[in-house]
Design a protein around this motif. Structure first.
Motif, mmCIF file in Angstrom:
data_model
loop_
_atom_site.group_PDB
_atom_site.id
_atom_site.type_symbol
_atom_site.label_atom_id
_atom_site.label_comp_id
_atom_site.label_asym_id
_atom_site.label_seq_id
_atom_site.Cartn_x
_atom_site.Cartn_y
_atom_site.Cartn_z
ATOM 1 N N HIS A 179 1.322 -0.891 -9.533
ATOM 2 C CA HIS A 179 1.243 -1.386 -8.003
ATOM 3 C C HIS A 179 2.407 -1.697 -7.492
ATOM 4 C CE1 HIS A 179 -0.318 -3.828 -4.969
ATOM 5 N NE2 HIS A 179 -1.467 -3.382 -4.899
ATOM 6 N N ARG A 193 4.223 -0.244 -4.106
ATOM 7 C CA ARG A 193 4.733 -1.187 -2.951
ATOM 8 C C ARG A 193 6.332 -1.193 -2.659
ATOM 9 N NH1 ARG A 193 2.926 -4.557 0.647
ATOM 10 N NH2 ARG A 193 3.787 -6.543 0.927
ATOM 11 N N LEU A 230 -6.315 0.366 -7.083
ATOM 12 C CA LEU A 230 -5.073 1.094 -7.423
ATOM 13 C C LEU A 230 -4.572 2.083 -6.213
ATOM 14 C CD1 LEU A 230 -4.928 0.862 -11.361
ATOM 15 C CD2 LEU A 230 -3.370 -0.259 -9.550
ATOM 16 N N ALA A 281 -3.683 1.126 -2.878
ATOM 17 C CA ALA A 281 -2.357 0.622 -2.699
ATOM 18 C C ALA A 281 -1.424 2.068 -3.025
ATOM 19 C CB ALA A 281 -2.176 -0.337 -3.724
ATOM 20 N N VAL A 287 -1.221 4.073 -5.643
ATOM 21 C CA VAL A 287 -0.838 4.308 -6.987
ATOM 22 C C VAL A 287 -1.809 5.969 -7.069
ATOM 23 C CG1 VAL A 287 -1.028 3.924 -9.264
ATOM 24 C CG2 VAL A 287 -0.418 2.074 -7.748
ATOM 25 N N THR A 301 -0.814 -8.980 -8.376
ATOM 26 C CA THR A 301 -0.218 -8.091 -7.279
ATOM 27 C C THR A 301 -0.088 -8.628 -5.840
ATOM 28 O OG1 THR A 301 -2.445 -7.184 -6.781
ATOM 29 C CG2 THR A 301 -0.998 -5.944 -8.544
#
Ligand SMILES: Nc1ncnc2c1ncn2[C@@H]1O[C@H](COP(=O)(O)OP(=O)(O)OP(=O)(O)O)[C@@H](O)[C@H]1O
Ligand SMILES: [Mg+2]
Length: 329
Positions: free
Chosen positions: A54, A58, A82, A85, A87, A307
């Motif tokens: 993660h 980012r 995930l 975000a 991934v 996270t």
């Protein structure tokens, strides 16, 4: 003109992906069927592999995670969070008849208790990871990172071969063992010649060096130097005191901790790792890698969970403005 669709993966992360249930308030359990009311309950992304993947996403890195989850709602939740975000979760495995691992964190005023059920985590096999590695190589992966070595029971004995294979195909490699619940630190010495980076915390560096040399290290730099002499650059995380790195030739670099009002240190180490890896892959010099990683670790402590407070690349890339970045956070 032919148009070819290509997927690029920068980093393949191998490890664990399970949720953390963070409970806060009156969390010291009283047995005898007493019902206690809590201030907070948050179900968030956990697992060293999950938090690190993660953190890389980012920072803008194209990241694929291979880990074993169960065939249940918690596994689906990890996939969802995930993937939302950024991934790549296409290599996350769903083991039938297994539950997804979970960690319950009881957050007290100045300490925490951590209760973990491993579930499917240890079932990740060499064949699973080999398939993911073969695909990642086709997708131009540059780097293989392994997280939570001591939880990966099936994979651990196979890791030397896997790292050798990855390196022979042009990838760089890194390992964050995290803590060994058995405190024996077995198996890592054999991995050292096949690693570019080893990313332990202070306690782990001391345990690993003791296992390597047979002697209790006098301090953390000596521990890091003995590990580094066996192959990798060793980067040791040291909580509020920042971090130190020692390269295979014995050159030592230090970075002081960035002053911060820490709310929750969960995942600070994995967020540190993500920033160090990103910087390493950018070819930045080791002192700048260390500076960015320490700043990322400090920023991550300002929010609850692993996270929630992870930085973007813009927050890490303005030199000399660490205090400003933290003030704005
Ligand atoms: N209280 C703090 N103040 C400032 N920086 C911190 C603090 N806690 C952590 N950091 C930063 O985050 C980095 C990693 O934290 P830490 O040493 O706790 O790693 P870790 O033990 O591997 O963590 P994890 O629990 O995620 O495995 C530190 O090296 C430091 O740069
Ligand atoms: Mg750690």
């Amino acid at each position: 003109m032919t148009c070819r669709l290509t997927t690029v993966t920068d980093v393949l992360v191998v490890g664990d992906a399970n949720p953390d249930l963070i409970l806060s308030g009156d969390v010291i359990p009283r047995f005898g069927q007493v019902e206690q009311l809590l201030d907070g309950a948050d179900l968030v992304i956990g697992g060293s592999g999950g938090i690190l993947a993660h953190g890389l996403a980012r920072l803008g890195r194209s990241t694929r995670l291979v880990a074993a989850t169960g065939s249940d709602t918690l596994g689906d939740l990890m996939r969802q969070l995930l993937s939302a975000a950024g991934v790549d979760t296409s290599a996350l495995l769903r083991q039938s008849d297994q539950s997804t691992g979970i960690t319950v964190v009881l957050t007290g005023e100045d300490d925490r208790a951590v209760l973990t059920h491993l579930g499917a985590i240890p079932l990740l096999s060499r064949a699973d990871v080999q398939t993911a590695l073969d695909r990642a190589v086709l997708d131009q992966a540059q780097h293989l990172h392994v997280a939570s070595y001591f939880l990966l029971g099936e994979l651990a004995p196979e890791l030397v071969g896997l790292l050798e294979d990855a390196r022979s195909r042009g990838l760089t490699t890194s390992l964050d063992t995290n803590f060994d619940p058995a405190e024996r630190w077995d198996g890592v010495v054999e991995l050292l010649p096949h690693l570019d980076l080893l990313l332990p915390n202070r306690q782990e560096a001391l345990g690993l060096a003791h296992r390597l040399t047979g002697a209790v290290p006098v301090d953390v730099e000596t521990a890091a130097a003995s590990l580094a002499a066996a192959g990798p650059m060793v980067v040791v995380k040291d909580g509020a005191d920042g971090a130190v790195s020692v390269d295979p030739a014995g050159h030592v670099l230090r970075e002081a901790g960035t002053p911060v009002v820490a709310l929750d240190a969960t995942g600070a180490g994995d967020t540190f790792d993500a920033a160090y890896l990103d910087s390493f892959l950018r070819g930045l010099d080791p002192q700048e890698c260390l500076r960015r990683a320490c700043l990322a670790g400090a920023i991550s402590t300002s929010a609850l969970g692993g996270t929630g407070g992870q930085p973007t690349i813009d927050q890490l890339s303005s030199p000399g403005r660490d205090a400003d970045v933290l003030r704005q956070h």
